[in-house]
Motif scaffolding. Sequence first.
Motif, PDB file in Angstrom:
ATOM      1  N   GLY A  93      86.924   8.341 -37.163  1.00 54.64           N
ATOM      2  CA  GLY A  93      85.836   9.293 -37.379  1.00 54.64           C
ATOM      3  C   GLY A  93      84.466   8.649 -37.299  1.00 54.64           C
ATOM      4  O   GLY A  93      83.534   9.204 -36.706  1.00 54.64           O
ATOM      5  N   LEU A  94      84.339   7.456 -37.886  1.00 52.50           N
ATOM      6  CA  LEU A  94      83.065   6.743 -37.838  1.00 52.50           C
ATOM      7  C   LEU A  94      82.741   6.312 -36.411  1.00 52.50           C
ATOM      8  O   LEU A  94      81.585   6.384 -35.979  1.00 52.50           O
ATOM      9  CB  LEU A  94      83.122   5.519 -38.757  1.00 52.50           C
ATOM     10  CG  LEU A  94      81.846   4.659 -38.807  1.00 52.50           C
ATOM     11  CD1 LEU A  94      80.663   5.482 -39.282  1.00 52.50           C
ATOM     12  CD2 LEU A  94      82.064   3.428 -39.690  1.00 52.50           C
ATOM     13  N   LEU A  95      83.763   5.885 -35.680  1.00 51.01           N
ATOM     14  CA  LEU A  95      83.549   5.477 -34.288  1.00 51.01           C
ATOM     15  C   LEU A  95      83.033   6.646 -33.454  1.00 51.01           C
ATOM     16  O   LEU A  95      82.061   6.499 -32.692  1.00 51.01           O
ATOM     17  CB  LEU A  95      84.871   4.964 -33.703  1.00 51.01           C
ATOM     18  CG  LEU A  95      84.857   4.601 -32.214  1.00 51.01           C
ATOM     19  CD1 LEU A  95      83.894   3.450 -31.944  1.00 51.01           C
ATOM     20  CD2 LEU A  95      86.268   4.255 -31.739  1.00 51.01           C
ATOM     21  N   LEU A  96      83.658   7.815 -33.622  1.00 49.93           N
ATOM     22  CA  LEU A  96      83.224   8.989 -32.876  1.00 49.93           C
ATOM     23  C   LEU A  96      81.817   9.404 -33.288  1.00 49.93           C
ATOM     24  O   LEU A  96      80.989   9.750 -32.431  1.00 49.93           O
ATOM     25  CB  LEU A  96      84.202  10.142 -33.108  1.00 49.93           C
ATOM     26  CG  LEU A  96      83.855  11.465 -32.429  1.00 49.93           C
ATOM     27  CD1 LEU A  96      83.816  11.298 -30.921  1.00 49.93           C
ATOM     28  CD2 LEU A  96      84.860  12.550 -32.831  1.00 49.93           C
ATOM     29  N   PHE A  97      81.524   9.350 -34.581  1.00 53.75           N
ATOM     30  CA  PHE A  97      80.199   9.754 -35.065  1.00 53.75           C
ATOM     31  C   PHE A  97      79.108   8.860 -34.488  1.00 53.75           C
ATOM     32  O   PHE A  97      78.065   9.356 -34.038  1.00 53.75           O
ATOM     33  CB  PHE A  97      80.172   9.687 -36.601  1.00 53.75           C
ATOM     34  CG  PHE A  97      78.802   9.913 -37.184  1.00 53.75           C
ATOM     35  CD1 PHE A  97      78.268  11.198 -37.254  1.00 53.75           C
ATOM     36  CD2 PHE A  97      78.053   8.849 -37.657  1.00 53.75           C
ATOM     37  CE1 PHE A  97      77.006  11.412 -37.783  1.00 53.75           C
ATOM     38  CE2 PHE A  97      76.788   9.049 -38.185  1.00 53.75           C
ATOM     39  CZ  PHE A  97      76.266  10.342 -38.250  1.00 53.75           C
ATOM     40  N   VAL A  98      79.337   7.557 -34.482  1.00 52.62           N
ATOM     41  CA  VAL A  98      78.326   6.627 -33.960  1.00 52.62           C
ATOM     42  C   VAL A  98      78.110   6.831 -32.467  1.00 52.62           C
ATOM     43  O   VAL A  98      76.969   6.853 -31.978  1.00 52.62           O
ATOM     44  CB  VAL A  98      78.742   5.173 -34.264  1.00 52.62           C
ATOM     45  CG1 VAL A  98      77.797   4.196 -33.575  1.00 52.62           C
ATOM     46  CG2 VAL A  98      78.742   4.928 -35.766  1.00 52.62           C
ATOM     47  N   LYS A  99      79.203   6.986 -31.740  1.00 51.74           N
ATOM     48  CA  LYS A  99      79.090   7.211 -30.294  1.00 51.74           C
ATOM     49  C   LYS A  99      78.323   8.496 -29.996  1.00 51.74           C
ATOM     50  O   LYS A  99      77.447   8.541 -29.121  1.00 51.74           O
ATOM     51  CB  LYS A  99      80.482   7.278 -29.668  1.00 51.74           C
ATOM     52  CG  LYS A  99      81.234   5.957 -29.658  1.00 51.74           C
ATOM     53  CD  LYS A  99      80.630   5.000 -28.646  1.00 51.74           C
ATOM     54  CE  LYS A  99      81.478   3.760 -28.499  1.00 51.74           C
ATOM     55  NZ  LYS A  99      80.890   2.794 -27.520  1.00 51.74           N
ATOM     56  N   GLU A 100      78.659   9.566 -30.711  1.00 52.03           N
ATOM     57  CA  GLU A 100      77.978  10.846 -30.508  1.00 52.03           C
ATOM     58  C   GLU A 100      76.499  10.739 -30.865  1.00 52.03           C
ATOM     59  O   GLU A 100      75.636  11.290 -30.170  1.00 52.03           O
ATOM     60  CB  GLU A 100      78.632  11.937 -31.363  1.00 52.03           C
ATOM     61  CG  GLU A 100      80.017  12.324 -30.932  1.00 52.03           C
ATOM     62  CD  GLU A 100      80.009  13.243 -29.721  1.00 52.03           C
ATOM     63  OE1 GLU A 100      78.926  13.532 -29.207  1.00 52.03           O
ATOM     64  OE2 GLU A 100      81.095  13.679 -29.306  1.00 52.03           O
ATOM     65  N   LEU A 101      76.207  10.041 -31.949  1.00 51.62           N
ATOM     66  CA  LEU A 101      74.821   9.895 -32.384  1.00 51.62           C
ATOM     67  C   LEU A 101      73.990   9.163 -31.342  1.00 51.62           C
ATOM     68  O   LEU A 101      72.848   9.552 -31.047  1.00 51.62           O
ATOM     69  CB  LEU A 101      74.775   9.153 -33.723  1.00 51.62           C
ATOM     70  CG  LEU A 101      73.390   9.004 -34.371  1.00 51.62           C
ATOM     71  CD1 LEU A 101      72.798  10.377 -34.665  1.00 51.62           C
ATOM     72  CD2 LEU A 101      73.481   8.173 -35.643  1.00 51.62           C
TER      73      LEU A 101
END
Length: 263
Positions: A93-101
């Motif tokens: 979840g953190l990986l996806l959030f950072v990439k999206e951000l």
Amino acid sequence: VTANQIIRDRLENYNIRIASRFLQKNGMDPAVLETVHIVSKTSSKNTLLVMMAPMLITITILSGCTSIAADSFAGEKERGTMEQVAVTQVSRGLLLFVKELVILIVTFIEAGVSLAAYGLSFCLFPELQEVIGNNGKDLYLNLSEPGLIWAVLITAGFVLLTGALFTVISILSKNARQATSFLGTFSILPSILSLLVIFSKTAEVRIGDVLVPIYQMVLGLKLAFCGAGDTRLFVVILLSQLFYAMVFYLLSGILIQKNKFIV
């Protein structure tokens, strides 16, 4: 001025005075004798810019998001760095959030810089304003405050939708080249859809028209720039953009949990 013109003017004034006294005598308002002038105005003085601006803004956002999204997952998958990230304790979840951000920040910056460059070019070269059809008098499309607010909100919603969709494509692509080719096709759509928007009548826009992704962006900006859209259409556009973005974000999360970002 000829004698005949003077005589006609005097007769006309005399007749008006006689008719006015007659109306007053019979209890009627003499104002009915005043000449009625019918003035025709277009919804926007900047016809060419209204047609081109939505297409330019949409293409700018799509092209700005393509490069960063293609390298986000597909590029790292190609370089093999995603496998190293997968074995760490970083949550999916953190990986996806950072990439999206990162995708959203870069897209907003690139879109902002490009739009600022358009505005600066008009300020430095006023003759360009005559080319777009406003005779150099009005650079800002006669936008009302609600129209400007809706244009900004619709643009922000489109950035969220684009970032979510492009993330899904990047996760599913095998390498950066494949992702770029897939994402590049979306940059062509605004040019095609803008032709439909240009020749469409704003009075005939239906709810179903503003539910189509990308097309709703071009159409929504045209309505905002022309001042021809109502609040209901703008709300539908924004809510549908947020709904589509949420669906693609959830799909990205499912793909991340299945380790599709590695293989």
